[in-house]
Design a protein around this motif. Structure first.
Motif, PDB file in Angstrom:
ATOM      1  N   MET A 194       0.822  -1.201   0.000  1.00  0.00           N
ATOM      2  CA  MET A 194       0.000   0.000   0.000  1.00  0.00           C
ATOM      3  C   MET A 194       0.863   1.260   0.000  1.00  0.00           C
ATOM      4  O   MET A 194       0.565   2.240  -0.694  1.00  0.00           O
ATOM      5  N   LYS A 195       1.953   1.223   0.743  1.00  0.00           N
ATOM      6  CA  LYS A 195       2.853   2.371   0.791  1.00  0.00           C
ATOM      7  C   LYS A 195       3.506   2.626  -0.560  1.00  0.00           C
ATOM      8  O   LYS A 195       3.518   3.765  -1.054  1.00  0.00           O
ATOM      9  N   ALA A 196       3.996   1.556  -1.195  1.00  0.00           N
ATOM     10  CA  ALA A 196       4.751   1.710  -2.436  1.00  0.00           C
ATOM     11  C   ALA A 196       3.872   1.977  -3.651  1.00  0.00           C
ATOM     12  O   ALA A 196       4.293   2.667  -4.588  1.00  0.00           O
ATOM     13  N   ASN A 197       2.639   1.467  -3.635  1.00  0.00           N
ATOM     14  CA  ASN A 197       1.810   1.517  -4.842  1.00  0.00           C
ATOM     15  C   ASN A 197       0.621   2.469  -4.768  1.00  0.00           C
ATOM     16  O   ASN A 197       0.012   2.757  -5.804  1.00  0.00           O
ATOM     17  N   ILE A 198       0.314   2.929  -3.569  1.00  0.00           N
ATOM     18  CA  ILE A 198      -0.783   3.895  -3.451  1.00  0.00           C
ATOM     19  C   ILE A 198      -0.324   5.161  -2.728  1.00  0.00           C
ATOM     20  O   ILE A 198      -0.343   6.251  -3.298  1.00  0.00           O
ATOM     21  N   PHE A 199       0.136   5.044  -1.509  1.00  0.00           N
ATOM     22  CA  PHE A 199       0.446   6.238  -0.736  1.00  0.00           C
ATOM     23  C   PHE A 199       1.553   7.082  -1.373  1.00  0.00           C
ATOM     24  O   PHE A 199       1.408   8.295  -1.531  1.00  0.00           O
ATOM     25  N   GLU A 200       2.663   6.456  -1.723  1.00  0.00           N
ATOM     26  CA  GLU A 200       3.778   7.228  -2.291  1.00  0.00           C
ATOM     27  C   GLU A 200       3.450   7.823  -3.659  1.00  0.00           C
ATOM     28  O   GLU A 200       3.704   9.019  -3.883  1.00  0.00           O
ATOM     29  N   PRO A 201       2.874   7.066  -4.601  1.00  0.00           N
ATOM     30  CA  PRO A 201       2.526   7.671  -5.897  1.00  0.00           C
ATOM     31  C   PRO A 201       1.497   8.798  -5.784  1.00  0.00           C
ATOM     32  O   PRO A 201       1.562   9.779  -6.521  1.00  0.00           O
ATOM     33  N   VAL A 202       0.553   8.651  -4.850  1.00  0.00           N
ATOM     34  CA  VAL A 202      -0.483   9.674  -4.690  1.00  0.00           C
ATOM     35  C   VAL A 202       0.058  10.905  -3.966  1.00  0.00           C
ATOM     36  O   VAL A 202      -0.424  12.020  -4.170  1.00  0.00           O
ATOM     37  N   GLY A 203       1.077  10.692  -3.138  1.00  0.00           N
ATOM     38  CA  GLY A 203       1.624  11.785  -2.339  1.00  0.00           C
ATOM     39  C   GLY A 203       1.072  11.833  -0.934  1.00  0.00           C
ATOM     40  O   GLY A 203       1.184  12.861  -0.250  1.00  0.00           O
ATOM     41  N   MET A 204       0.485  10.726  -0.486  1.00  0.00           N
ATOM     42  CA  MET A 204      -0.087  10.648   0.862  1.00  0.00           C
ATOM     43  C   MET A 204       1.039  10.344   1.851  1.00  0.00           C
ATOM     44  O   MET A 204       1.223   9.217   2.299  1.00  0.00           O
ATOM     45  N   GLU A 205       1.783  11.382   2.197  1.00  0.00           N
ATOM     46  CA  GLU A 205       3.046  11.230   2.896  1.00  0.00           C
ATOM     47  C   GLU A 205       2.920  10.645   4.299  1.00  0.00           C
ATOM     48  O   GLU A 205       3.829   9.973   4.783  1.00  0.00           O
ATOM     49  N   ASN A 206       1.842  10.905   4.956  1.00  0.00           N
ATOM     50  CA  ASN A 206       1.717  10.482   6.359  1.00  0.00           C
ATOM     51  C   ASN A 206       0.801   9.287   6.575  1.00  0.00           C
ATOM     52  O   ASN A 206       0.641   8.828   7.702  1.00  0.00           O
ATOM     53  N   SER A 207       0.190   8.785   5.502  1.00  0.00           N
ATOM     54  CA  SER A 207      -0.781   7.696   5.652  1.00  0.00           C
ATOM     55  C   SER A 207      -0.092   6.347   5.778  1.00  0.00           C
ATOM     56  O   SER A 207       0.950   6.095   5.166  1.00  0.00           O
ATOM     57  N   THR A 208      -0.696   5.471   6.564  1.00  0.00           N
ATOM     58  CA  THR A 208      -0.141   4.139   6.771  1.00  0.00           C
ATOM     59  C   THR A 208      -1.216   3.188   7.275  1.00  0.00           C
ATOM     60  O   THR A 208      -2.188   3.611   7.902  1.00  0.00           O
ATOM     61  N   PHE A 209      -1.048   1.909   6.980  1.00  0.00           N
ATOM     62  CA  PHE A 209      -1.893   0.871   7.562  1.00  0.00           C
ATOM     63  C   PHE A 209      -1.237   0.257   8.794  1.00  0.00           C
ATOM     64  O   PHE A 209      -1.837  -0.596   9.443  1.00  0.00           O
ATOM     65  N   PHE A 210      -0.010   0.653   9.104  1.00  0.00           N
ATOM     66  CA  PHE A 210       0.760   0.031  10.182  1.00  0.00           C
ATOM     67  C   PHE A 210       0.864   1.006  11.349  1.00  0.00           C
ATOM     68  O   PHE A 210       1.583   1.992  11.292  1.00  0.00           O
ATOM     69  N   LYS A 211       0.132   0.762  12.406  1.00  0.00           N
ATOM     70  CA  LYS A 211       0.046   1.687  13.536  1.00  0.00           C
ATOM     71  C   LYS A 211       1.404   2.081  14.109  1.00  0.00           C
ATOM     72  O   LYS A 211       1.607   3.256  14.453  1.00  0.00           O
ATOM     73  N   PRO A 212       2.376   1.162  14.241  1.00  0.00           N
ATOM     74  CA  PRO A 212       3.679   1.588  14.782  1.00  0.00           C
ATOM     75  C   PRO A 212       4.382   2.659  13.949  1.00  0.00           C
ATOM     76  O   PRO A 212       5.302   3.313  14.452  1.00  0.00           O
ATOM     77  N   ASP A 213       3.958   2.838  12.700  1.00  0.00           N
ATOM     78  CA  ASP A 213       4.566   3.879  11.855  1.00  0.00           C
ATOM     79  C   ASP A 213       3.942   5.258  12.057  1.00  0.00           C
ATOM     80  O   ASP A 213       4.407   6.240  11.458  1.00  0.00           O
TER      81      ASP A 213
END
Length: 494
Positions: free
Chosen positions: A203-222
């Motif tokens: 999700m980070k590599a294929n959605i969040f980073e390409p879209v520019g969602m810099e702070n979004s994550t599915f992993f709570k420790p992040d």
């Protein structure tokens, strides 16, 4: 009788310049802000963050209140909220991306991708990926998310997929609609096995980073501590408190664990309203957009579901949306394609009506309606029933009901809900007072007689409980839940 009461939906240009919103609010933004602040007040929530796009432009992006009542730290548009079920369209988008690469076929069976997936029902072999995305798989919903016993390791998704051996389907795959969080949790494992990455990394590599969602994550420790918010619930004394548990468990990532903020979710709105394009980059094909947002199965007379996205009409225009709610959080995301408009709302309290509140703002802003934001009356009454007693609570109810510009929605269902909050917190006598008030207000509703009986039962006043169950059944002989509880008491007294 417990009644579920729901009210449904009845900074600069996003498409180029990314300048931040001006601090001086426009008249339109000020009108939105006043509505948001009114909603915050009547629902009595610690914090609320809202972002709105109208005609392709961000017209509002702001946050009010605090991250947590225990610290009092102020919210910002970067503050990260647990998004709950707003997670699901992200999962569907990942599946669509993998479909475009030829790695997933929506019509292919689940067991093709997870050969070790087994259920106690031979029909599980017929479940397809599409069934899971449009909630027709028959996989039962999750009973216990085990938020109090979270898993964090990379194998959590696979363990969850392997844990279904004793579970039977609710119906044959494809036969009907039934919302399933579990299906989306299992899809995390599919994404991981097909992509060769953990679900969260994909999700980070294929959605969040390409879209520019810099702070979004599915992993709570992040989630950075300085951006984290805290969940709030109704406490033991009906006060608003920080929840003792946080709604995170990695095995339920697909259904629930997206963390995001207003700034990132407005970018997500841009992607979807542009049918997969942002910053001249294509995240998914336009044909995939049509798959995602075209009705696959009916939910009710007006509402349907595409691939994870729910579809309805608002003032005769198609609205694409998903609501989220977990312990301590309420969220909503929607866009109206024909109007190039969208809304995202995040609240760090689970008793907030995010769908109703968002719908109110959209109707007022986009369609020039004049709906006054309201909250359920029991959120007002909860502040009086323990402290002031039933006489003052009744007076507050009647006073608010008589106001010409009412701030609350009234009805027996809300009083009933407050009564069961009290029972759950070991105040059955106070609940009894409320239930009897309901009988006074609506003496023809047999359900409120059943609630009175429930309170007497909690107080171990069995003879009185039996009397009230019988009264309920005399009014409505077909009230099965009353008959069942009466039979239990009669059997116990024999």
């Amino acid at each position: 009788m417990r009644k579920i009461v729901l009210i449904g939906i009845c900074f600069t240009s996003m498409f180029g310049c990314k300048d931040k919103p001006q601090k001086t609010l426009s008249p339109e933004a000020l009108k939105i802000e006043n509505t948001v602040l009114k909603q915050k007040k009547v629902f009595d929530v610690p914090g609320i963050a809202v972002g709105i796009i109208k005609n392709g432009n961000i017209v509002y992006a702001n946050a009010h209140g605090v991250k947590g009542l225990d610290t009092g730290d102020s919210l910002t548009t970067k503050s990260l909220f647990h998004m709950a079920s707003v997670s699901k369209p992200f999962v569907a988008t990942a599946i669509i991306q993998l479909m475009e690469k030829g790695k997933i076929d929506l019509e292919e069976k689940l067991i093709h991708y997870l050969p070790y997936f087994v259920m106690a029902d031979e029909r599980y072999k017929d479940i397809t990926i599409k069934h899971m995305l449009n909630h027709t798989s028959g996989i039962p919903n999750v009973d216990d998310y085990e938020w109090d016993n979270p898993q964090y390791d990379d194998r959590a998704a696979e363990r969850y997929s392997r844990s279904q051996q004793s579970i039977k389907l609710d119906f044959a795959p494809g036969d009907q609609y039934s919302y399933s969080n579990a299906a989306f949790d299992i899809l995390c494992d599919v994404i991981s096995k097909v992509s060769g990455m953990t679900f969260e990394n994909y999700m980070k590599a294929n959605i969040f980073e390409p879209v520019g969602m810099e702070n979004s994550t599915f992993f709570k420790p992040d989630v950075p501590k300085n951006l984290a918010t805290k969940p709030h619930v109704i406490g033991d004394s009906l006060n608003i408190v920080v929840s003792k548990i946080y709604p995170y468990n990695r095995k339920h990532a697909g259904s629930s664990t997206l963390h995001s903020n207003i700034e990132d979710m407005l970018l997500w709105a841009e992607v979807n309203m542009n049918k997969g394009i942002i910053n001249k980059k294509r995240i998914y094909k336009e044909s995939s957009y049509e798959l995602l947002t075209t009705s696959q199965t009916k939910v009710n007379k007006t509402k349907s579901v595409g691939l994870s996205w729910f579809l309805n009409n608002i003032n005769d225009y198609k609205i694409v949306f998903h609501q989220g709610g977990d312990t301590g959080y309420s969220t909503f995301f929607a866009f109206i394609p024909a109007k190039k408009s969208a809304i995202v709302m995040m609240v760090n309290a689970d008793y907030f009506w995010s769908n109703y509140a968002s719908g109110t703002i959209l109707k007022n802003l986009i369609f020039n309606d004049s709906i006054i934001p309201k909250a359920p009356i029991h959120l007002k009454l909860k502040d009086h029933i323990l402290k002031d007693g039933i006489a003052k609570t009744k007076a507050v109810y009647l006073r608010e009901q008589q106001k010409p510009n009412q701030n609350y929605v009234f009805g027996g269902g809300y009083i009933d809900e407050l009564g069961y909050w009290l029972i759950d917190r070991n105040y059955p006598e106070k609940a009894l007072d409320l239930f009897k008030f309901n009988v006074e207000l609506e003496p023809e509703d047999s359900g409120w007689f059943d609630s009175v009986a429930d309170a007497y039962r909690e107080m171990d006043s069995i003879d009185l409980a039996i009397q009230w169950y019988k009264k309920a059944l005399k009014m409505n002989p077909d009230q099965d839940f009353s008959q069942k509880k009466l039979n239990e008491l009669l059997n116990d007294t024999e």
